[in-house]
Each structure stands twice: as C-alpha cells, then as structure tokens.
Design an enzyme around this catalytic site. Structure first.
Site, PDB file in Angstrom:
ATOM      1  CD  GLU A   1      -3.030   0.994   0.192  1.00  0.00           C
ATOM      2  OE1 GLU A   1      -2.403   1.640  -0.668  1.00  0.00           O
ATOM      3  OE2 GLU A   1      -4.227   1.227   0.444  1.00  0.00           O
ATOM      4  CG  ASP A   2      -1.117   4.774  -1.312  1.00  0.00           C
ATOM      5  OD1 ASP A   2      -1.753   4.128  -0.442  1.00  0.00           O
ATOM      6  OD2 ASP A   2      -1.676   5.528  -2.125  1.00  0.00           O
TER       7      ASP A   2
ATOM      8  NE  ARG B   1      -3.071   8.453  -8.959  1.00  0.00           N
ATOM      9  CZ  ARG B   1      -3.685   7.986  -7.878  1.00  0.00           C
ATOM     10  NH1 ARG B   1      -2.983   7.553  -6.863  1.00  0.00           N
ATOM     11  NH2 ARG B   1      -4.999   7.963  -7.811  1.00  0.00           N
TER      12      ARG B   1
ATOM     13  CG  PHE C   1      -4.109  15.064   1.799  1.00  0.00           C
ATOM     14  CD1 PHE C   1      -4.980  14.043   2.169  1.00  0.00           C
ATOM     15  CD2 PHE C   1      -3.767  15.204   0.460  1.00  0.00           C
ATOM     16  CE1 PHE C   1      -5.509  13.187   1.216  1.00  0.00           C
ATOM     17  CE2 PHE C   1      -4.289  14.342  -0.505  1.00  0.00           C
ATOM     18  CZ  PHE C   1      -5.160  13.332  -0.124  1.00  0.00           C
TER      19      PHE C   1
ATOM     20  CG  ASP D   1      -5.496   8.680   6.810  1.00  0.00           C
ATOM     21  OD1 ASP D   1      -5.071   9.106   7.877  1.00  0.00           O
ATOM     22  OD2 ASP D   1      -6.272   9.338   6.084  1.00  0.00           O
TER      23      ASP D   1
HETATM   24  P1  IMP Z   1      -7.434   4.602   5.014  1.00  0.00           P
HETATM   25  O1  IMP Z   1      -8.482   3.623   4.570  1.00  0.00           O
HETATM   26  O2  IMP Z   1      -8.032   5.765   5.750  1.00  0.00           O
HETATM   27  O3  IMP Z   1      -6.292   3.964   5.773  1.00  0.00           O
HETATM   28  O4  IMP Z   1      -6.865   5.293   3.719  1.00  0.00           O
HETATM   29  C1  IMP Z   1      -6.050   4.670   2.854  1.00  0.00           C
HETATM   30  C2  IMP Z   1      -6.125   5.337   1.503  1.00  0.00           C
HETATM   31  O5  IMP Z   1      -6.487   6.718   1.588  1.00  0.00           O
HETATM   32  C3  IMP Z   1      -4.772   5.309   0.854  1.00  0.00           C
HETATM   33  O6  IMP Z   1      -4.607   4.157   0.063  1.00  0.00           O
HETATM   34  C4  IMP Z   1      -4.786   6.584   0.020  1.00  0.00           C
HETATM   35  O7  IMP Z   1      -5.332   6.325  -1.245  1.00  0.00           O
HETATM   36  C5  IMP Z   1      -5.704   7.516   0.748  1.00  0.00           C
HETATM   37  N1  IMP Z   1      -4.955   8.502   1.562  1.00  0.00           N
HETATM   38  C6  IMP Z   1      -4.900   8.585   2.905  1.00  0.00           C
HETATM   39  N2  IMP Z   1      -4.124   9.594   3.308  1.00  0.00           N
HETATM   40  C7  IMP Z   1      -3.662  10.180   2.189  1.00  0.00           C
HETATM   41  C8  IMP Z   1      -2.778  11.296   1.944  1.00  0.00           C
HETATM   42  O8  IMP Z   1      -2.236  11.963   2.843  1.00  0.00           O
HETATM   43  N3  IMP Z   1      -2.542  11.583   0.643  1.00  0.00           N
HETATM   44  C9  IMP Z   1      -3.089  10.887  -0.394  1.00  0.00           C
HETATM   45  N4  IMP Z   1      -3.905   9.830  -0.215  1.00  0.00           N
HETATM   46  C10 IMP Z   1      -4.206   9.489   1.069  1.00  0.00           C
HETATM   47 MG    MG Z   2      -4.689   4.264  -2.251  1.00  0.00          MG
END
Ligand code: IMP
Ligand code: MG
Length: 167
Positions: A90-91, A156, A143, A94
């Site tokens: 994963e990138d 990206r 962010f 969050d």
């Molecule tokens: P989560 O489900 O809240 O853990 O979010 C995961 C996804 O939200 C990641 O795969 C990203 O696509 C997106 N995301 C969360 N934080 C960021 C950020 O700071 N920048 C860009 N994308 C984010």
């Molecule tokens: Mg993502």
C-alpha cells in the site's frame, strides 16, 4: 516532506528485510492501485527472492481528504492467492479502514501467509487497528502527495513526498 534519495534508501532497507524474512519462499505481491504502483516497482526491483504479483483496485477517497470508511472493489485480483505467501503493498495507511477490509477479504481466500507493507503510516488518524509488518516512514497528520499518492488524481508522478496545504 521526504526527499527522493531518502525514500529510495528506505525502500532498499525494506527490500533487504523482506528478502531475508521470506528467504526460500516466493513472495506474491498485491499492488493496490493506483497509489502504490511507484513504491511497488521500486520495492519489487530490489527483492532478491522470487516475486510474482497481481493488482487490485479499491476506492476509499473520492476527491475529498477524509476517509468515508467505506471500501469498494473496483478491480479484483486475476489469480488465486490460495497457498501463497502474500504481501499487500500500500501507499499509505491512514484510518486503517482500507487495509482492515482488504486483510479480512484476502484472509478468507486461504493464503499461506498474509502481511502488509506500506510506504507511509499516519498513526494519528487510525480508527481500525490493523497489523502492518513493514512501514517505510511514520508521518504526521498532513495530506501528502507524490511517489504515487494523489490529490484528486494529480501529483502521483512527483518523485518525492510533498505536503498539500489545506485552506
Ligand atoms: P485509510 O483507509 O483511511 O487507511 O486510507 C487509505 C487510503 O487513503 C490510501 O490508500 C490513500 O489512497 C488515501 N490517503 C490517505 N491519506 C492520504 C494522503 O495523505 N494523501 C493521499 N492519499 C491518502
Ligand atoms: Mg490508495
């Protein structure tokens, strides 16, 4: 926030760690589109064990910067993961909602093992406590974009991690 050289150095370290942890095995990478493609390529190139890979696309954020808590599969895997040593790439983690959902979904398909690797970790916003084995960088609650991460599909391709200033 994080320059290119530092990201590449950390990816080399992660690749070494993963290669030694999976010594004697084939690792099956699951690349989560689109955010993790840049990270996955750099990581995969540096693994010294046999690698296979597959892609999955899930939706979490639209053009907003807050997690909806809902996850939708836009593209499922092409191949079975049964009996494989699977590493989700994963990138960023969050809230943890996306990875918690994916982990449950993929565990139900009987891999031999399943672990998670993420380039970035924003622990301050975690609501779902999912176990992440490999983390590139722990970052503050901002962010970020670049190295695969987008804001409304842009940025990206930046070769570093930068911060979006919110108004
Ligand atoms: P989560 O489900 O809240 O853990 O979010 C995961 C996804 O939200 C990641 O795969 C990203 O696509 C997106 N995301 C969360 N934080 C960021 C950020 O700071 N920048 C860009 N994308 C984010
Ligand atoms: Mg993502």
């Amino acid at each position: 926030m994080i320059p290119e050289e530092q990201i590449e150095k950390r990816i080399r370290e992660l690749a070494q760690q993963i290669s030694s942890d999976y010594e004697g095995k084939t690792i099956h990478l699951i690349v989560i589109l689109k955010g993790s493609i840049f990270f996955s390529c750099e990581l995969a190139k540096r693994l010294t064990i046999p690698v296979t890979l597959d892609f999955m696309s899930v939706s979490s954020y639209g053009s907003e910067t807050v997690s909806s808590g809902r996850v939708r599969i836009l593209k499922d895997l092409d191949e079975s993961i049964q009996g494989k040593d699977v590493l989700i790439v994963e990138d960023i983690i969050d809230s943890g909602n996306t990875l918690a959902y994916l982990k449950d979904l993929l565990m139900a398909r009987s891999p031999r093992s399943l672990a998670i690797c993420t380039l970035l970790d924003k622990p301050e916003r975690r609501v779902n406590n999912v176990d992440v084995k490999y983390v590139g960088f722990v970052i503050p609650d901002e962010f970020v974009v670049g190295y695969g991460l987008d804001y409304d599909q842009y940025y990206r391709n930046l070769p570093y991690i930068g911060v979006i200033e919110q108004e």
